[in-house]
Write a protein that holds these residues in place. Structure first.
Motif, short mmCIF file in Angstrom:
data_model
loop_
_atom_site.label_atom_id
_atom_site.label_comp_id
_atom_site.label_asym_id
_atom_site.label_seq_id
_atom_site.Cartn_x
_atom_site.Cartn_y
_atom_site.Cartn_z
N THR A 97 0.49 40.29 -21.14
CA THR A 97 -0.13 38.96 -21.15
C THR A 97 0.67 37.99 -22.02
N ALA A 98 0.49 36.71 -21.71
CA ALA A 98 1.15 35.68 -22.51
C ALA A 98 0.17 35.07 -23.50
N SER A 99 -1.12 35.36 -23.31
CA SER A 99 -2.08 34.73 -24.21
C SER A 99 -2.14 35.51 -25.52
N ASP A 100 -2.04 34.77 -26.60
CA ASP A 100 -2.12 35.47 -27.89
C ASP A 100 -3.32 34.96 -28.67
N ALA A 101 -4.37 34.65 -27.89
CA ALA A 101 -5.54 34.01 -28.49
C ALA A 101 -6.27 34.91 -29.46
N GLU A 102 -6.29 36.20 -29.18
CA GLU A 102 -7.14 37.07 -29.99
C GLU A 102 -6.42 37.83 -31.08
N GLY A 103 -5.26 38.32 -30.73
CA GLY A 103 -4.66 39.33 -31.58
C GLY A 103 -4.07 38.84 -32.89
N ALA A 104 -3.60 37.62 -32.92
CA ALA A 104 -2.99 37.05 -34.12
C ALA A 104 -2.24 38.08 -34.96
N GLY A 105 -1.03 38.37 -34.52
CA GLY A 105 -0.17 39.24 -35.32
C GLY A 105 -0.42 40.72 -35.11
N GLU A 106 -1.34 41.07 -34.23
CA GLU A 106 -1.62 42.48 -34.03
C GLU A 106 -1.12 42.95 -32.67
N MET A 107 -0.11 42.23 -32.12
CA MET A 107 0.29 42.57 -30.76
C MET A 107 1.70 43.14 -30.68
N PHE A 108 1.90 43.97 -29.68
CA PHE A 108 3.22 44.49 -29.39
C PHE A 108 3.92 43.51 -28.45
N ARG A 109 5.12 43.09 -28.82
CA ARG A 109 5.86 42.18 -27.97
C ARG A 109 6.47 42.94 -26.79
N VAL A 110 6.46 42.29 -25.64
CA VAL A 110 7.12 42.84 -24.46
C VAL A 110 8.31 41.94 -24.16
N SER A 111 9.51 42.48 -24.20
CA SER A 111 10.69 41.64 -24.03
C SER A 111 11.86 42.44 -23.51
N THR A 112 12.73 41.78 -22.74
CA THR A 112 13.98 42.44 -22.34
C THR A 112 15.18 41.78 -23.02
N LEU A 113 14.91 40.88 -23.96
CA LEU A 113 16.01 40.23 -24.67
C LEU A 113 16.74 41.24 -25.54
N PRO A 114 18.06 41.07 -25.70
CA PRO A 114 18.79 42.01 -26.57
C PRO A 114 18.38 41.81 -28.04
N PHE A 115 17.98 42.89 -28.68
CA PHE A 115 17.54 42.79 -30.08
C PHE A 115 18.65 42.31 -31.00
N ASP A 116 19.88 42.78 -30.72
CA ASP A 116 20.97 42.49 -31.66
C ASP A 116 21.48 41.06 -31.53
N ASN A 117 21.27 40.44 -30.34
CA ASN A 117 21.80 39.09 -30.20
C ASN A 117 20.95 38.28 -29.23
N PRO A 118 19.72 37.95 -29.64
CA PRO A 118 18.84 37.23 -28.73
C PRO A 118 19.26 35.77 -28.58
N PRO A 119 19.03 35.17 -27.40
CA PRO A 119 19.35 33.75 -27.22
C PRO A 119 18.48 32.90 -28.16
N ARG A 120 19.10 31.87 -28.72
CA ARG A 120 18.35 31.07 -29.70
C ARG A 120 18.28 29.61 -29.31
N ASN A 121 17.20 28.96 -29.77
CA ASN A 121 17.09 27.52 -29.63
C ASN A 121 17.95 26.86 -30.72
N GLU A 122 18.08 25.54 -30.61
CA GLU A 122 18.90 24.84 -31.60
C GLU A 122 18.39 25.04 -33.02
#
Ligand code: ATP
Ligand code: MN
Length: 476
Positions: free
Chosen positions: A159-184
């Protein structure tokens, strides 16, 4: 010949017929008597081997070996069973080296040891019973809702909603941990991620279930739930199963009735269908209780406890009454509680257990909690301080159910979301249910493993889920 299940053979008095049975050897005595188990029931089938049996075969039969047996079902000569099998042919299907078999090495393995060999623990009496009961409870839950015309809704696990968990959630991602794309600004750019946004494993299917209730009237979910909370207790898992009914037109009182009916139905279903397993677990628990000092022993055995719950109405009190009872208790006056008691606290497990185990001695439904300690979607009461929440507290467990009547009034809901810094734009889909034909509705979450704990009398939640996930542990 087709295989017959051991349960079927043991259940009937019928004799003098040929069968094939397959299973795992639980013990082998006097080079003649095999106790065979195929998991279909608690009991073992006695297989008697002729004294003229092949020596190689006799050598190969050990605890843990799997075998196939052809033979005749006959009335048993010995005590302890009505029927047994006189074997004509025994074939070893899979060997098992007694020098290496972890279940063979310990005589009475502890639950802790068995947790370390969870891939083999199904083959013990205790875990056989626990997981057969777990199965029955899951089936009974579906039966309860199906019989009442609920629709089983599969809510998403990602899910994309993080309404309930506030910091208690496991992230689901396929981004590379060592070099994730970044915003400015250096933050991680989740637009590049698999779903084009940050996603997590769900902590609850409720919000989506509410959407279903606005069309089907009655829905429920029954699925895995994930919480990355670092609570290493005997009642918390990082991955657990939750049942979440959501019912349109129900208020908080209907909600309590539904929860009480559900718990009672599944308990009686298990008593009816898994009596042999529950009797075994009752004996196990009684043995365990004997190890405890007198004043810590529970007054009721497992079966008595379950029957007591079935035959008595759950106590219903308000949060305010609960706090008054705690403040009035000798435990409080003698400073026996570790955590402080005053109106506004989130009751700790010690407080919940005092209420159910010492004061009422039965399950208790507590309603009307302070809004500050409850979720944004709970319906606000007219006093401006409390919400129409309900928790069910069970002896030996504490909280087993958490639920509420939901806030159906759009203005009150958005106001509360803003107060709690929950993004209303992102949650447009949730708010739409209040915009387009919203109705009063209510629901709750029942933690499945806590239910299994309660019914089996086991004391650690790691022992009622096949492969527990807890902090620093995801073996198997
Ligand atoms: P607790 O106070 O015991 O942590 P909670 O208030 O976080 O529970 P809810 O968010 O209301 O629980 O979840 C609904 C139900 O799910 C609970 O009543 C409980 O039965 C179960 N539950 C919650 N967290 C866990 C967990 N980590 N492991 C197993 N069951 C859980
Ligand atoms: Mn919690």
């Amino acid at each position: 010949m087709q295989r017959t299940k051991i349960k079927e053979i043991l259940q009937s008095d019928k004799c003098d017929y040929q069968v094939n049975v397959k299973g795992w050897v639980r013990s082998f005595r006097n080079n003649q008597f095999i106790a065979l188990n195929d998991g279909s029931c608690m009991g073992n089938l006695q297989v008697v081997i002729g004294l003229d049996a092949d020596e190689q075969l006799i050598k190969g039969i050990n605890n843990g070996v799997s075998i196939s047996v052809d033979g005749m079902v006959i009335a048993s000569q010995g005590k302890g069973q009505k029927v047994e099998i006189k074997a004509d042919a025994v074939t070893i299907l899979g060997e098992c080296d007694p020098e290496k078999f972890p279940l063979q090495l310990k005589n009475r393995p502890s639950l802790e040891y068995l947790r370390e060999i969870a891939h083999l623990r199904f083959r013990t009496n205790t875990f056989g019973a626990v997981f057969r009961v777990r199965h029955t409870l899951a089936y009974a839950i579906h039966k309860f809702f199906n019989d009442r015309g609920f629709v089983y809704l599969h809510t998403p696990i990602v899910t994309a909603s993080d309404a309930e968990g506030a910091g208690e959630m496991f992230r689901v991602s396929t981004l590379p941990f060592d070099n994730p794309p970044r915003n400015e600004d250096g933050t991680i750019n989740f637009k590049e991620d698999f779903f084009g946004r940050a996603t997590n494993l769900t902590v609850s299917g409720q919000l989506e279930a509410e959407l279903g209730a606005m069309a089907f009237s009655e829905v429920y979910t029954f699925g895995p739930t994930f919480r990355a909370e670092n609570s290493n207790t005997a009642r918390h898992l990082a991955e657990f199963w939750m049942i979440e009914p959501e019912v349109a037109f129900n208020d908080i009182y209907d909600n309590m009735d539904l929860a009480e009916d559900l718990l009672k139905f599944v308990i009686s279903y298990a008593l009816e269908h898994n009596r042999e397993d529950l009797d075994f677990l009752a004996t196990r628990l009684a043995d365990e209780e004997k190890q405890k000092p007198m004043n810590e022993r529970s007054e009721m055995g497992l079966i008595e406890k379950l029957e007591f719950v079935l035959n008595n109405k759950f106590e219903r009190i308000t949060y305010t009454e609960a706090i008054d009872i705690l403040l009035d208790s000798t435990a409080y006056k003698k400073k026996k509680f570790q955590y402080d008691v005053k109106w506004g606290i989130d009751m700790q497990s010690e407080h919940e257990r005092y209420l159910v185990e010492k004061h009422f001695k039965k399950p208790v439904i507590v309603t009307g909690y302070p809004k500050e300690i409850k979720a944004f979607y709970m319906r606000q009461n007219d006093d401006g301080k409390t919400v129409a929440a309900m928790d069910i507290l069970a002896p030996g467990i504490g909280e087993i159910v958490g639920g509420s009547q939901r806030e159906e009034r759009l203005d009150k809901l958005t106001q509360r979301m803003e107060e709690m810094h929950i993004p209303t734009e992102e949650m447009y889909w949730y708010l739409d249910t209040r915009r387009f034909g919203g109705v009063p509705h209510a629901g709750f979450g029942l933690g499945f493993e806590r239910m299994v704990l309660f019914v089996t009398g086991m004391t650690n939640i790691r022992d009622v889920i096949p492969f527990p996930r807890t902090p620093k542990n995801a073996e198997f």
